[in-house]
Design an enzyme around this catalytic site. Structure first.
Site, PDB file in Angstrom:
ATOM      1  N   HIS A   1       0.874  -1.176   0.000  1.00 16.50           N
ATOM      2  CA  HIS A   1       0.000   0.000   0.000  1.00 16.50           C
ATOM      3  C   HIS A   1       0.908   1.221   0.000  1.00 16.50           C
ATOM      4  CE1 HIS A   1      -3.722   2.262   0.757  1.00 16.50           C
ATOM      5  NE2 HIS A   1      -2.887   3.103   1.342  1.00 16.50           N
ATOM      6  N   CYS A   2       0.831   2.006  -1.050  1.00 15.61           N
ATOM      7  CA  CYS A   2       1.741   3.143  -1.206  1.00 15.61           C
ATOM      8  C   CYS A   2       1.121   4.377  -0.557  1.00 15.61           C
ATOM      9  CB  CYS A   2       2.007   3.400  -2.692  1.00 15.61           C
ATOM     10  SG  CYS A   2       3.165   4.761  -2.947  1.00 15.61           S
ATOM     11  N   VAL A   3       1.762   4.864   0.530  1.00 11.10           N
ATOM     12  CA  VAL A   3       1.220   6.050   1.199  1.00 11.10           C
ATOM     13  C   VAL A   3       1.402   7.298   0.331  1.00 11.10           C
ATOM     14  CG1 VAL A   3       1.468   5.200   3.556  1.00 11.10           C
ATOM     15  CG2 VAL A   3       3.388   6.362   2.465  1.00 11.10           C
ATOM     16  N   ASN A  43      -1.367   7.056  -2.100  1.00 13.85           N
ATOM     17  CA  ASN A  43      -2.641   6.886  -1.409  1.00 13.85           C
ATOM     18  C   ASN A  43      -3.485   5.777  -2.046  1.00 13.85           C
ATOM     19  OD1 ASN A  43      -3.780   7.941   0.907  1.00 13.85           O
ATOM     20  ND2 ASN A  43      -5.340   9.051  -0.243  1.00 13.85           N
TER      21      ASN A  43
END
Ligand SMILES: [Zn+2]
Ligand SMILES: [Zn+2]
Length: 262
Positions: free
Chosen positions: A164-166, A169
């Protein structure tokens, strides 16, 4: 059928954490929207480049260089939008919600004894097959395929979830991995190219005027600052792109490389 009820689209009834925009064509998931920050970190220096460096390069060096820069910028922004705003591979939830206590209890034992399948992953020892479990997701109420995982930020099972790429998003999974890789690769290229053209601006001016480097930097301070920004800004996306090329050569994703015992 009750015609007075408004017809809801699937995205309007989506049970996960994703928020949908533009009639469901764009989605975002997660608590903090850093993707706008990432967009600004690309758009602001690109705007400065077109304002201060590109006109001089266009008139004094070559018209093709700003055109090539524009193409890489377009590729980078489009892949950013696609990887941050498209479906990463969300697996549909089971819509047959259990209603009785008996049915609720049935999901329990399924999770205790997971199945496993062999997948075609290249490992350190190619003679040892890799077994990945097929688990039952008690949130989505589905048997999720091997290599799928339930993301807590998205609150959905994601097929071939990489991470999950912060910054974007959004999850990176089966359906947007190619856009994500295109983004980090084009971002690296963009940073190198911008740094090269900005240094070219400063050094070509110095060479033609037979001046000093200090005078050249004073002549084009924005180009010099953009060159430094380009060099520093290329480090992270380049490292990430090389890491993903390494993962692709092994047929793995980030989660499998980090989490699975060899
Ligand atoms: Zn799930
Ligand atoms: Zn996610």
């Amino acid at each position: 059928m009750d015609s007075s009820k408004p017809h809801l689209r699937n995205y309007q009834m989506f049970p996960g954490h994703a928020t949908f925009y533009l009639k469901g064509h764009f989605q975002s998931a997660g608590k903090r929207s850093y993707s706008l920050l990432v967009f600004a970190a690309i758009a602001v220096p690109a705007g400065l480049f077109f304002g201060f460096t590109a006109p001089w390069i266009w008139n004094n060096v070559s018209q093709s260089l700003p055109i090539v820069f524009s193409y890489i910028l377009l590729l980078c922004v489009m892949s950013l939008v696609r990887s941050a705003g498209s479906d990463p591979g969300i697996l549909p939830r089971n819509i047959h919600i259990e209603t009785s206590d008996t049915e609720k209890r049935e999901a329990g034992p399924l999770n205790i004894a997971p199945l496993s399948v062999t997948v075609n992953c290249r490992q350190y020892d190619e003679d040892r097959p890799l077994y990945l479990p097929i688990n039952y997701c008690t949130v989505c109420r589905i048997w999720r395929p091997a290599r799928a995982i339930h993301c807590r930020d998205c609150d959905s099972c994601i097929d071939f979830m990489d991470h999950h790429c912060v910054w974007l998003n959004n999850c990176i999974g089966a359906r947007n991995y190619r856009y994500f890789f295109c983004f980090i690769l084009s971002l690296s290229l963009l940073a190198y190219f911008m740094a090269t053209l900005c240094f070219l601006h400063v050094l070509t001016w110095r060479h033609r005027k037979l001046s000093t480097t200090i005078a050249a930097v004073r002549f084009a301070p924005v180009s010099f600052a953009l060159a430094i920004y380009g060099v520093l800004g290329s480090i992270y996306p380049t490292a990430l792109a090389l890491y993903h090329i390494f993962l692709m050569s092994r047929g793995e994703n980030t989660r499998e490389f980090v989490c699975i015992d060899q």
